[in-house]
Design an enzyme around this catalytic site. Structure first.
Site, short mmCIF file in Angstrom:
data_model
loop_
_atom_site.label_atom_id
_atom_site.label_comp_id
_atom_site.label_asym_id
_atom_site.label_seq_id
_atom_site.Cartn_x
_atom_site.Cartn_y
_atom_site.Cartn_z
CG ASN A 273 -5.67 -3.68 -6.07
OD1 ASN A 273 -5.87 -4.66 -5.93
ND2 ASN A 273 -4.37 -2.95 -6.12
CE LYS B 219 -3.42 -2.98 -2.80
NZ LYS B 219 -2.37 -2.02 -2.04
CG HIS C 209 -0.78 -2.49 -8.05
ND1 HIS C 209 0.19 -2.50 -6.99
CD2 HIS C 209 -1.77 -1.56 -7.58
CE1 HIS C 209 -0.34 -1.92 -5.96
NE2 HIS C 209 -1.51 -1.33 -6.12
CD GLU D 117 0.46 -3.79 -3.45
OE1 GLU D 117 -0.17 -4.48 -4.01
OE2 GLU D 117 0.43 -2.81 -2.60
N GLY E 146 -0.82 2.09 0.94
CA GLY E 146 -0.92 1.20 2.27
C GLY E 146 0.06 1.58 3.07
CB SER F 221 -3.17 6.21 2.10
OG SER F 221 -2.12 5.26 2.48
P1 PGA Z 1 -4.27 1.71 -0.52
O1 PGA Z 1 -3.53 0.68 -1.88
O2 PGA Z 1 -5.51 2.24 -0.73
O3 PGA Z 1 -4.24 0.50 0.48
O4 PGA Z 1 -3.03 2.69 -0.16
C1 PGA Z 1 -4.05 1.28 -3.21
C2 PGA Z 1 -3.63 0.53 -4.24
O5 PGA Z 1 -2.48 -0.11 -3.92
O6 PGA Z 1 -4.25 0.36 -5.20
#
Ligand code: PGA
Length: 244
Positions: free
Chosen positions: A7, A9, A93, A95, A171, A205
């Protein structure tokens, strides 16, 4: 089949993304039993869709809108994504749920739109830190699944992928423990028993160091990776976890 989805983003949306995709294609050693799904910004989907020339490498969108066309300024229809040679789409997602007020009802409609256009949904579910501190994670996940899939005949959901992404782990560098993931995977399996074999990913993460613990969970198919998918070496260390 192992599934690793990247992803990106809101990163790599232009020439930088085209160059990074070429770099990934030379550096990733994708195995026969793996599917790698790159989810870049929509601006470069079409171009990447024309250079998908590696086996087991696929494209996914990060979002779609649920209407087919019309006065929806700024939105992107499932059919557009499909035409760009995408096979997958991330839906719900956290977010988007949190920053863009995406509701379970919208997510349900987006899944229906994806299926209508033969896109395979990667449905994200996950509890917030406050919900976990309140021990509500099981109820939250069950409700998110129930509402997202409401009214969809089960024979349409054979290609559904669920990504369990606890909001507090995204994140933050603070991934969930394998024990926490295993117990939620069990909740998802039970909730979706009627669908048979549903593929489940963990996200939050994930990196080259912790991926091994997650892949040891038998019911988990792989990971949805954010930050660590933005460098070829760290993404490679994830998909190459068996040799690490
Ligand atoms: P991250 O994001 O690996 O940076 O924690 C995962 C995601 O939001 O899909």
């Amino acid at each position: 089949m192992q599934i690793f989805a990247a992803n990106w983003k809101m990163n790599f949306g232009g020439d930088d993304g085209l160059a990074f995709f070429e770099e990934l294609k030379t550096k990733l050693k994708i195995k026969l039993n793996q599917q790698i799904i790159i989810c870049p910004p929509a601006t470069i989907l079409r171009e990447l869709g024309q250079s998908l020339d590696l086996p087991n490498l696929y494209l996914g969108a990060q979002n779609i809108f649920y209407q087919d066309q019309g006065p929806f300024t700024g939105e992107i229809a499932a059919a557009f994504i499909k035409e760009a040679n995408c096979r997958y789409v991330i839906i719900g997602h956290s977010e988007r749920r949190q920053l863009l007020m995406e509701t379970d009802d919208m997510i349900n409609q987006k899944i229906k739109a994806a299926l209508k256009h033969q896109l395979k949904p990667i449905l994200c579910v996950g509890e917030t830190l406050a919900q976990r501190e309140d021990n509500q994670q099981r109820l939250v996940i069950e409700a998110q699944l129930q509402e997202a899939l409401q009214g969809i005949p089960k024979e349409l959901l054979t290609d559904l992928i669920i990504a369990y992404e606890p909001v507090w782990a995204i994140g933050t560098g603070l991934s969930a423990t394998a024990t926490q993931v295993r117990s939620i995977v069990k909740v998802i399996k039970e909730a979706l028993l009627a669908l048979g074999e549903v593929k489940i990913l963990y996200g939050g993460s994930v990196n080259g160091d912790n991926i091994k613990e997650f892949m040891a969970i038998p019911e988990l198919s792989g990971a949805l990776v954010g930050g660590a998918s933005l460098k070829a070496a760290s993404f490679e260390s994830i998909i190459n976890w068996e040799e690490e």
